[in-house]
Scaffold this motif. Structure first.
Motif: not given
Length: 212
Positions: A99, A115-118
């Motif tokens: 993530d 950035r943290s994203e699924y």
């Protein structure tokens, strides 16, 4: 615990191999077709990357760089999540984890974006000199192929998935086919990079793929 082979790195006619249960990087010479003197690290790595600038190593959340002979370890970056893949262009350093994606200036190691994203998976594949990244987050179901766009200054722009939302099993490690507008994943599916629409299948699934 069974060792997990890390993504290999190839530079200057040498293949660098490591796993997460050993503090050695094994070096295979393509010229002599034999293993040469290994490089001993201070810890077990979670990712490696080798290019003209040196050997980049992740010790979890600590990223270091060594000279190509394995000497002169210096600190590069500290991250908030464990880094499981390192990729780079001449100017940018990409650090990927579950993530998570961080982009740094390769010259001075300063942070450009994070950035943290699924959608951000544990491994990434670079295309078009780092302006596009391809990834799959297999920690979620269903897994899908994601295309991440990177601005010229290294900041993370946008990301998108295929229109199929992971309906096919075995999706992992998407890679752009060189000199084409196609991306392929381990299920064998091939997509158009312009819209991520399905094009065809390679003929079956595979475990690993590289272009030489």
């Amino acid at each position: 615990t069974q060792a997990s082979l890390l993504e290999t790195s190839t530079y200057n006619n040498h293949v660098y191999l490591a796993d997460d249960q050993s503090n050695q990087i094994r070096v295979y010479s393509l010229a002599s077709e034999s293993f040469i003197t290994p490089i001993t690290l201070s810890q077990n790595p979670t990712a490696i990357h080798v290019d003209a600038a040196g050997i980049y190593v992740s010790y979890g959340t600590q990223i270091v760089k060594l000279a190509l002979d394995g000497t002169n370890q210096t600190a590069v970056r500290t991250t908030s999540k464990v880094i499981t893949d390192i990729e780079a262009t001449d100017k940018l350093l990409f650090l990927a984890g579950k993530d998570y994606l961080q982009v740094a200036n390769k010259t001075n190691n300063t942070l450009i974006d994070t950035r943290s994203e699924y959608a951000f998976g544990r491994s990434i594949s670079l295309a078009n000199n780092g302006t596009e990244l391809y990834t799959t987050n297999t920690d979620y179901s269903p897994a899908d192929v994601y295309q991440i766009s990177i601005n010229a200054d290294g900041t993370i722009k946008t990301f998108r998935d295929t229109p199929y939302h992971g309906k096919d099993a075995g999706v992992d490690q998407p890679k752009k086919v060189p000199n084409s507008n196609r991306v392929i994943d381990t299920s064998g599916n091939i997509y158009n990079t312009g819209n991520l629409n399905y094009v065809t299948n390679l003929g079956g699934a595979y475990t690993a793929l590289d272009f030489w």
